[in-house]
Design a protein around this motif. Sequence first.
Motif, PDB file in Angstrom:
ATOM      1  N   GLY A   1      -3.140  -0.893  -4.940  1.00 28.94           N
ATOM      2  CA  GLY A   1      -4.422  -1.001  -4.252  1.00 28.94           C
ATOM      3  C   GLY A   1      -5.028  -2.389  -4.297  1.00 28.94           C
ATOM      4  O   GLY A   1      -5.463  -2.922  -3.275  1.00 28.94           O
TER       5      GLY A   1
ATOM      6  N   PHE B   1       0.806  -1.215   0.000  1.00 30.52           N
ATOM      7  CA  PHE B   1       0.000   0.000   0.000  1.00 30.52           C
ATOM      8  C   PHE B   1       0.842   1.270   0.000  1.00 30.52           C
ATOM      9  O   PHE B   1       0.691   2.125  -0.863  1.00 30.52           O
TER      10      PHE B   1
ATOM     11  N   ASN C   1      -9.150  -0.019   3.319  1.00 32.02           N
ATOM     12  CA  ASN C   1      -8.311  -0.322   2.162  1.00 32.02           C
ATOM     13  C   ASN C   1      -9.152  -0.322   0.883  1.00 32.02           C
ATOM     14  O   ASN C   1      -8.791   0.318  -0.112  1.00 32.02           O
ATOM     15  N   TYR C   2     -10.287  -1.018   0.931  1.00 32.73           N
ATOM     16  CA  TYR C   2     -11.145  -1.088  -0.253  1.00 32.73           C
ATOM     17  C   TYR C   2     -11.661   0.298  -0.647  1.00 32.73           C
ATOM     18  O   TYR C   2     -11.597   0.691  -1.820  1.00 32.73           O
TER      19      TYR C   2
ATOM     20  N   HIS D   1       2.164   1.300  -3.746  1.00 32.57           N
ATOM     21  CA  HIS D   1       0.887   1.902  -4.139  1.00 32.57           C
ATOM     22  C   HIS D   1       0.037   0.954  -4.996  1.00 32.57           C
ATOM     23  O   HIS D   1      -0.532   1.362  -6.012  1.00 32.57           O
TER      24      HIS D   1
ATOM     25  N   TRP E   1      -8.843   2.569  -1.985  1.00 30.91           N
ATOM     26  CA  TRP E   1      -8.432   2.069  -3.302  1.00 30.91           C
ATOM     27  C   TRP E   1      -9.455   2.500  -4.362  1.00 30.91           C
ATOM     28  O   TRP E   1      -9.080   2.988  -5.425  1.00 30.91           O
ATOM     29  N   GLN E   2     -10.742   2.363  -4.065  1.00 32.40           N
ATOM     30  CA  GLN E   2     -11.787   2.723  -5.014  1.00 32.40           C
ATOM     31  C   GLN E   2     -11.871   4.236  -5.237  1.00 32.40           C
ATOM     32  O   GLN E   2     -12.183   4.694  -6.333  1.00 32.40           O
TER      33      GLN E   2
ATOM     34  N   SER F   1      -2.821  -4.870  -2.318  1.00 27.78           N
ATOM     35  CA  SER F   1      -2.927  -4.635  -0.878  1.00 27.78           C
ATOM     36  C   SER F   1      -4.276  -5.110  -0.360  1.00 27.78           C
ATOM     37  O   SER F   1      -4.361  -5.666   0.742  1.00 27.78           O
TER      38      SER F   1
ATOM     39  N   LEU G   1      -3.636   4.421  -6.713  1.00 27.58           N
ATOM     40  CA  LEU G   1      -3.534   3.048  -6.190  1.00 27.58           C
ATOM     41  C   LEU G   1      -3.956   2.037  -7.244  1.00 27.58           C
ATOM     42  O   LEU G   1      -4.537   1.017  -6.939  1.00 27.58           O
TER      43      LEU G   1
END
Length: 165
Positions: free
Chosen positions: A107, A101, A153-154, A105, A157-158, A110, A164
């Motif tokens: 996404g 992460f 995290n999700y 980087h 990332w989105q 990770s 990411l």
Amino acid sequence: MSNLSSTRQSLGLVGWCLLLLVIAILGAVASINAGAFYQSLEQPAWAPPATWFGPVWSTIYTLMAIAAWLVWRPSGFGGAPIALAVFIGQLVPNVLWSWFFFVWHLGALSFANILILWGLIVVTLIGFWRANRIAGLLLVPYLLWVTLAVALNYSVWQLNPAMLG
């Protein structure tokens, strides 16, 4: 009742603490610039402030070391070999997440990594609970924090596909 001498039990506690210290350091090395990177990302409104991560992880690593020691203490690795092996194994995705992460980087990677970590924590918690209920309880904050981290995290990332990707 333990089959190990008090000296060996004390050395075991030191050993578990040192192992978790090494894991914390490896994660911290990957997180040296995490604050600036984390602040540059769009985050969900419910994201905890960056200042929480250090103290929370320090507490969790301490609880993890004590939990592992409690499971190890009665008979060494022979008492609960599968639970201790899974515990040691889950340390790999634990450390790798920071690198995926914050350094690389990545996404998607990770996120996949943290899902694996979450599953391994559940297996470890169950194994520890069976071996020593207090040890199992000591892993509950770890599971809860990583559950939050999975969602975070999700979401991050989105919200940040360019950073990411």
